[in-house]
Design an enzyme around this catalytic site. Structure first.
Site, short mmCIF file in Angstrom:
data_model
loop_
_atom_site.label_atom_id
_atom_site.label_comp_id
_atom_site.label_asym_id
_atom_site.label_seq_id
_atom_site.Cartn_x
_atom_site.Cartn_y
_atom_site.Cartn_z
N CYS A 284 54.33 9.55 -2.18
CA CYS A 284 54.43 10.19 -0.87
C CYS A 284 55.91 10.18 -0.52
O CYS A 284 56.61 9.18 -0.76
CB CYS A 284 53.62 9.39 0.16
SG CYS A 284 53.90 9.94 1.85
N CYS B 99 56.92 17.62 -1.43
CA CYS B 99 55.73 17.03 -0.83
C CYS B 99 54.69 16.73 -1.92
O CYS B 99 54.26 17.64 -2.64
CB CYS B 99 55.17 18.03 0.18
SG CYS B 99 53.68 17.49 1.01
N HIS C 287 57.56 9.71 2.04
CA HIS C 287 58.08 8.71 2.98
C HIS C 287 58.29 7.33 2.35
O HIS C 287 59.07 6.54 2.86
CB HIS C 287 57.10 8.54 4.15
CG HIS C 287 57.07 9.70 5.07
ND1 HIS C 287 56.73 10.96 4.66
CD2 HIS C 287 57.35 9.79 6.40
CE1 HIS C 287 56.78 11.79 5.70
NE2 HIS C 287 57.15 11.10 6.76
N GLU D 237 58.29 7.01 9.98
CA GLU D 237 58.85 7.96 10.95
C GLU D 237 59.38 7.24 12.19
O GLU D 237 60.27 7.74 12.86
CB GLU D 237 57.84 9.05 11.28
CG GLU D 237 57.53 9.86 10.03
CD GLU D 237 57.20 11.31 10.27
OE1 GLU D 237 57.01 11.71 11.41
OE2 GLU D 237 57.12 12.05 9.26
N ASP E 118 58.91 20.78 2.04
CA ASP E 118 58.08 19.61 2.36
C ASP E 118 57.30 19.91 3.64
O ASP E 118 57.63 20.83 4.39
CB ASP E 118 58.96 18.37 2.58
CG ASP E 118 58.11 17.13 2.86
OD1 ASP E 118 57.14 16.90 2.12
OD2 ASP E 118 58.38 16.41 3.85
N SER E 119 56.27 19.11 3.87
CA SER E 119 55.48 19.27 5.09
C SER E 119 56.29 18.90 6.33
O SER E 119 55.92 19.25 7.44
CB SER E 119 54.24 18.39 5.00
OG SER E 119 54.61 17.04 4.76
N1 DGL Z 1 55.07 14.89 2.58
C1 DGL Z 1 53.78 14.27 2.47
C2 DGL Z 1 53.58 13.80 1.02
O1 DGL Z 1 54.51 13.54 0.30
C3 DGL Z 1 53.60 13.13 3.46
C4 DGL Z 1 53.45 13.58 4.91
C5 DGL Z 1 52.25 14.48 5.15
O2 DGL Z 1 51.10 14.00 5.14
O3 DGL Z 1 52.47 15.68 5.31
O4 DGL Z 1 52.46 13.69 0.60
#
Ligand code: DGL
Length: 247
Positions: free
Chosen positions: A181, A70, A183, A150, A7-8
């Site tokens: 997403c 992600c 989050h 967050e 993930d990012s």
């Molecule tokens: N992990 C990213 C997603 O699911 C969200 C956070 C980011 O923008 O890196 O798209």
């Protein structure tokens, strides 16, 4: 079986949580690119470059499969990742669409797709949903939701105001909301209260369903071990995991 989850940043822990709960793997090697998050505001070229670097890093852990938790990386980098891996690579968009299709028998169902700017701009969810005959779609990038999550503001005034702001033109009687997403599952309860009649699609649950159906991966009786790696501040990733994985 050892799976890499990429993930990012910390958000992909919501996907790791589903994998752990369903005991699909013996070991999860989680890598969050916390030094370079967010990906959602970057362009496709950068997202692909960062994703390929994450793949190379995870290869050194001898993983048998990669799950791209992600949504943003799934939307832009999946093809390149697959070209560069000798093992299977799964993203979360196709599973999310399949989960929606399985739950929405009526093709006129109204579906709200929520994702980062890069995910929404890719049009990947829309494309796959349209291919399945679903055309009643609204796409939205509620970019403030990521920092709100967050901050741990899973309920309360700030989140309520942000929802009112982003959802002002969306009717509350929607049939489904795709939490596109990493989050957003953490604020699923608030989103569900806002759209009481909607089915919510969660990437973590969707990938579990997908792996069980398409790859015939069976649940095991063993507890999944989790190794957490990050490109910056692994302690924050660890404390976020302590918080998120227990709820
Ligand atoms: N992990 C990213 C997603 O699911 C969200 C956070 C980011 O923008 O890196 O798209």
């Amino acid at each position: 079986m050892k799976v890499g989850v990429f993930d990012s940043g910390v958000g992909g822990l919501t996907v790791a949580k589903s994998l752990i709960e369903h005991k699909l793997f013996d070991e999860i090697i989680y890598f969050g690119d916390t030094a370079r998050v967010p990906y959602g505001t970057k362009d496709a070229k950068t997202i692909i470059k960062y994703s390929l670097e994450a793949l190379e890093f995870l290869k050194s852990f001898d993983i048998d499969m990669l799950i791209v938790a992600c949504n943003t990386a799934s939307a832009h980098a999946l093809e390149e990742l697959r070209k560069n891996a000798s093992f299977e690579v799964f993203g979360v968009i196709e599973p999310g669409v399949l989960a929606a299709v399985n739950r929405l028998k009526n093709q006129n169902s109204s579906i709200l797709i929520l994702g980062t700017k890069a995910t929404i701009n890719s049009g990947q969810y829309e494309k796959l949903l349209r291919q399945n005959g679903y055309n009643n779609l609204i796409s939205l990038n509620p970019s403030l939701f990521v920092p709100i999550v967050e901050e741990g503001l899973f309920e309360g005034e700030v989140l309520q105001s942000a929802m009112k702001y982003y959802f002002k033109d969306v009717k509350q009687s929607l049939d489904a909301v795709i939490l596109g997403c990493t989050h957003f599952p953490l604020i699923a309860k608030a989103i569900q209260n806002y759209f009481p009649k909607s089915v919510l699609i969660h990437s973590g649950d969707a990938i579990v369903e997908y792996l069980e159906a398409k790859c015939h991966i069976k649940r095991s009786n063993n507890k999944t071990s989790l190794k957490l790696l990050a490109s910056d501040n692994v302690k924050t990733l660890q404390s976020t995991a302590d918080l998120w994985l227990k709820n």
